[in-house]
Scaffold this motif. Structure first.
Motif, short mmCIF file in Angstrom:
data_model
loop_
_atom_site.label_atom_id
_atom_site.label_comp_id
_atom_site.label_asym_id
_atom_site.label_seq_id
_atom_site.Cartn_x
_atom_site.Cartn_y
_atom_site.Cartn_z
N SER A 37 0.86 -1.18 0.00
CA SER A 37 0.00 0.00 0.00
C SER A 37 0.90 1.23 0.00
O SER A 37 2.11 1.13 0.18
N GLY A 58 -13.57 -0.95 -1.88
CA GLY A 58 -12.84 -1.61 -0.81
C GLY A 58 -13.72 -1.74 0.42
O GLY A 58 -14.66 -0.97 0.62
N LEU A 62 -9.53 -6.32 6.50
CA LEU A 62 -9.89 -6.02 5.12
C LEU A 62 -10.63 -7.18 4.45
O LEU A 62 -10.38 -8.34 4.73
#
Length: 196
Positions: free
Chosen positions: A18, A168, A180
């Motif tokens: 990320s 997301g 996540l």
């Protein structure tokens, strides 16, 4: 004579990292990068206001929370939306939990615009959410009961402006400790705009 071609790989692959999180200005701040992940890269800048004294880094402490489910995958339906108009979309979640996983009660979905007209189904049965919180870029659905191995579908309306918009998401037992959502398949959390 039998040596094959030399292949150089950097692991983990750089395209799976990320972006850097925002700067941690004070001790004890919450983790700012996507979680959970198998690797962590830390960049530290040491400085001193006194030229005669050098800075020292004693330690870095990370508090790790257990995952609420073993895994959770998601997909969006439909895969395409009309640009600039309110579209009806469904966010599908398929969690897998074992006896060690407590389950989740909160679902976070990143949206391109404010979501409205939210309908929630657990194992194909419509339920009333305990709480809904929609902002210009996200939707948080709090459920009345804990989800472990039941499927969850969240229907909502939102406006998609860009092609390949990724929805997301994350789940949590306690708000702020997010796990996540992984795409069910490559691109399954992406909504595209039709080609004209």
């Amino acid at each position: 004579a039998f040596k094959g071609e030399i292949v150089i790989k950097r692991l983990p692959l750089e395209d799976q990292w990320s972006d850097w999180s925002s700067v941690y200005a004070a001790p004890g701040e919450g983790f700012g990068s996507p979680t959970p992940r198998g690797y962590l890269l830390v960049r530290v800048k040491l400085s001193s206001d006194t030229p005669a004294a050098g800075p020292v880094l004693d330690n870095i402490v990370l508090r790790l929370a257990d995952p609420v489910v073993k895994s959770v995958s998601g997909r969006m339906e439909p895969e395409a939306a009309e640009p600039g108009v309110s579209s009806r979309l469904t966010y599908h979640l398929a969690p897998v939990a074992t006896f060690r996983h407590p389950g989740f009660r909160h679902v976070l979905i990143r949206t391109p615009s404010r979501a409205d007209s939210v309908v929630v189904r657990v194992s194909d049965i419509q339920v009333e959410p305990a709480q809904l919180h929609a902002t210009d870029d996200s939707l948080v659905v709090s459920l009345a009961s804990t989800i472990r191995n039941q499927t969850v579908q969240i229907d909502f309306s939102t406006i998609v402006q860009q092609d390949n918009t990724v929805f997301g998401g994350a789940v949590a037992g306690v708000l702020g400790e997010w796990q996540l959502v992984d795409p069910e398949a490559e691109g399954s959390l992406t909504v595209r705009l039709p080609a004209f």
